[in-house]
Structure formats: structure tokens, C-alpha cells
Design a protein around this motif. Sequence first.
Motif, PDB file in Angstrom:
ATOM      1  N   ASN A   1       0.832  -1.212   0.000  1.00  0.00           N
ATOM      2  CA  ASN A   1       0.000   0.000   0.000  1.00  0.00           C
ATOM      3  C   ASN A   1       0.861   1.254   0.000  1.00  0.00           C
ATOM      4  O   ASN A   1       0.551   2.243  -0.680  1.00  0.00           O
ATOM      5  N   LEU A   2       1.948   1.219   0.765  1.00  0.00           N
ATOM      6  CA  LEU A   2       2.864   2.362   0.821  1.00  0.00           C
ATOM      7  C   LEU A   2       3.488   2.626  -0.544  1.00  0.00           C
ATOM      8  O   LEU A   2       3.605   3.777  -0.981  1.00  0.00           O
ATOM      9  N   LEU A   3       3.898   1.546  -1.227  1.00  0.00           N
ATOM     10  CA  LEU A   3       4.490   1.700  -2.554  1.00  0.00           C
ATOM     11  C   LEU A   3       3.483   2.305  -3.532  1.00  0.00           C
ATOM     12  O   LEU A   3       3.812   3.198  -4.315  1.00  0.00           O
ATOM     13  N   GLU A   4       2.244   1.840  -3.457  1.00  0.00           N
ATOM     14  CA  GLU A   4       1.216   2.334  -4.373  1.00  0.00           C
ATOM     15  C   GLU A   4       0.885   3.799  -4.087  1.00  0.00           C
ATOM     16  O   GLU A   4       0.773   4.612  -5.011  1.00  0.00           O
ATOM     17  N   LYS A   5       0.757   4.146  -2.822  1.00  0.00           N
ATOM     18  CA  LYS A   5       0.359   5.505  -2.460  1.00  0.00           C
ATOM     19  C   LYS A   5       1.461   6.534  -2.713  1.00  0.00           C
ATOM     20  O   LYS A   5       1.173   7.680  -3.062  1.00  0.00           O
ATOM     21  N   THR A   6       2.704   6.136  -2.510  1.00  0.00           N
ATOM     22  CA  THR A   6       3.817   7.079  -2.677  1.00  0.00           C
ATOM     23  C   THR A   6       4.377   7.087  -4.092  1.00  0.00           C
ATOM     24  O   THR A   6       5.114   8.006  -4.467  1.00  0.00           O
ATOM     25  N   GLY A   7       4.061   6.037  -4.874  1.00  0.00           N
ATOM     26  CA  GLY A   7       4.590   5.946  -6.227  1.00  0.00           C
ATOM     27  C   GLY A   7       6.024   5.460  -6.288  1.00  0.00           C
ATOM     28  O   GLY A   7       6.653   5.509  -7.353  1.00  0.00           O
ATOM     29  N   MET A   8       6.547   4.969  -5.169  1.00  0.00           N
ATOM     30  CA  MET A   8       7.912   4.448  -5.146  1.00  0.00           C
ATOM     31  C   MET A   8       7.948   3.021  -5.706  1.00  0.00           C
ATOM     32  O   MET A   8       6.944   2.313  -5.709  1.00  0.00           O
ATOM     33  N   LYS A   9       9.145   2.611  -6.155  1.00  0.00           N
ATOM     34  CA  LYS A   9       9.272   1.304  -6.810  1.00  0.00           C
ATOM     35  C   LYS A   9       9.711   0.194  -5.862  1.00  0.00           C
ATOM     36  O   LYS A   9       9.497  -0.982  -6.140  1.00  0.00           O
ATOM     37  N   ASN A  10      10.348   0.548  -4.756  1.00  0.00           N
ATOM     38  CA  ASN A  10      10.800  -0.478  -3.812  1.00  0.00           C
ATOM     39  C   ASN A  10      11.029   0.152  -2.443  1.00  0.00           C
ATOM     40  O   ASN A  10      10.766   1.333  -2.234  1.00  0.00           O
ATOM     41  N   THR A  11      11.542  -0.660  -1.513  1.00  0.00           N
ATOM     42  CA  THR A  11      11.734  -0.188  -0.144  1.00  0.00           C
ATOM     43  C   THR A  11      12.720   0.965  -0.071  1.00  0.00           C
ATOM     44  O   THR A  11      12.546   1.904   0.717  1.00  0.00           O
ATOM     45  N   ALA A  12      13.787   0.915  -0.879  1.00  0.00           N
ATOM     46  CA  ALA A  12      14.757   2.013  -0.894  1.00  0.00           C
ATOM     47  C   ALA A  12      14.062   3.327  -1.242  1.00  0.00           C
ATOM     48  O   ALA A  12      14.347   4.375  -0.652  1.00  0.00           O
ATOM     49  N   GLY A  13      13.152   3.272  -2.183  1.00  0.00           N
ATOM     50  CA  GLY A  13      12.400   4.464  -2.565  1.00  0.00           C
ATOM     51  C   GLY A  13      11.536   4.988  -1.423  1.00  0.00           C
ATOM     52  O   GLY A  13      11.380   6.202  -1.254  1.00  0.00           O
ATOM     53  N   LEU A  14      10.986   4.076  -0.618  1.00  0.00           N
ATOM     54  CA  LEU A  14      10.181   4.495   0.534  1.00  0.00           C
ATOM     55  C   LEU A  14      11.026   5.267   1.543  1.00  0.00           C
ATOM     56  O   LEU A  14      10.565   6.238   2.146  1.00  0.00           O
ATOM     57  N   VAL A  15      12.276   4.818   1.733  1.00  0.00           N
ATOM     58  CA  VAL A  15      13.166   5.518   2.663  1.00  0.00           C
ATOM     59  C   VAL A  15      13.474   6.915   2.128  1.00  0.00           C
ATOM     60  O   VAL A  15      13.449   7.900   2.875  1.00  0.00           O
ATOM     61  N   VAL A  16      13.773   7.009   0.843  1.00  0.00           N
ATOM     62  CA  VAL A  16      14.039   8.318   0.232  1.00  0.00           C
ATOM     63  C   VAL A  16      12.810   9.219   0.357  1.00  0.00           C
ATOM     64  O   VAL A  16      12.923  10.412   0.684  1.00  0.00           O
ATOM     65  N   PHE A  17      11.635   8.657   0.122  1.00  0.00           N
ATOM     66  CA  PHE A  17      10.384   9.420   0.271  1.00  0.00           C
ATOM     67  C   PHE A  17      10.253   9.970   1.687  1.00  0.00           C
ATOM     68  O   PHE A  17       9.908  11.136   1.887  1.00  0.00           O
TER      69      PHE A  17
END
Length: 224
Positions: A195-211
Amino acid sequence: MKTIKIAIADDQVLFRKGMVNIINGFEGMEVIMEAANGRELLEKLENSETRPEIVILDLSMPEINGMEATKVIHEKYGDIKIIILSVYSEDRFVTHLMELGINAYLFKNVEPFEVEKAILAVLEKDFYFNEAFLLAMRKRMTGKKPRLLIQDNIPSLLTQRELEVLDLICKQFTAQEIGEKLFISTRTVDGHRNNLLEKTGMKNTAGLVVFSIKNNLIDPAVLF
């Protein structure tokens, strides 16, 4: 013990051969593919019956560089983890690569043990950030105004549970460890991550950290 299969692409022959010898010396790891540029790597991935779990890429290569190779690998082979090993350290450039879907970014002056640590981390946690990367991120964010539009929308964009999961992801806990801390199943943790990936538009966990760092949800200082 399962052997971790790795590919390396770097146009500097001496460096590439040295990395092959170093990685093959790590317990449970083997370089099964090497290439002098992105095009050669993509051709080998296309034609090989056995694919690597991790690709280590240089950025500056002839024909197809590391950034373009990253885009193709992420699109065609989404299960392959990507570690960039490069001399470039400009933070804006690095964070852009994270948003493209790489799992770790290492500078070429790191010690061999950190390469091993990064390989193991991206397989277990989907990303690896070392202190040098996090310091660069913190430096970039220092003095910047909060991104108020995104910040104001955070409560409606993400649920409280998703924010809790995101915080623990950033602190490098595994899905199992997050489940234990929040008293939920690993499957539920994976659902929140998706859900986090979909809502933020990030491609993976690394992207979530950057977000999280870019939107002031977490201070890079707490991550090292």
C-alpha cells in the motif's frame, strides 16, 4: 546453504576482475555473469537460463550506461536487486537513482566487507544505505523548507498503521521483525508495504526511505 548469484557490469577490466575475485571469496556468493557495459549485460540476461539475484552496476559505461540499464532491468526483471557501485557522489543524482528502483548505492572506495554487507542487506531487507549516503541525504535536506503540500496531505495519504510500518522499514527492520513489534502477521506487514508503494509511487523499499527523508517523516541521523 544457498549460493547467492551475482552479476557485475563495469567497463574497467581490472576493477571488474578484482570485484569478481573479492565477491567469489565471500561465503555463499558467486559471480555467475560479468559484462563490460550495460548492453552486454542486458544481452546476457536475455539469453541466460540462470539469472542473478543481484546485479552490481557501474554508472559510467559505454553503449548503455548504468542508469539506462537500471531502467530496463527494473522493467523486465523486477525480482533482480540492483546495487550501484560508482565514483559519483552527488546527492541529487544518487536520490534520483533510488527513485528509479535501485536497492543500494556504494562509492567505489568502500571496503570489501561493506560490499558483502550490502549484498546480504538488499536480499533480506530490500535496501542498504551506508553512513556516507545518509550523510549526503541529510546535507541535502538541511536548510530546505518542508514540502508543506505533501506534509499537509500525509494524514489522508497514509494511515497511522502505514506510518508506523514506514518508520520501522526506514530503521531497517525486516518484515518479520516489524510484525513482532506491531503484533501483526508478516503477511499484513507486506500488505502495508505494498500500500505504501502504491500511495507514494515508489518502486521499492529504498524508494520508501528516500520518500520519508525528502518529506521530513524521518531524520537521516537516526538511521546510522
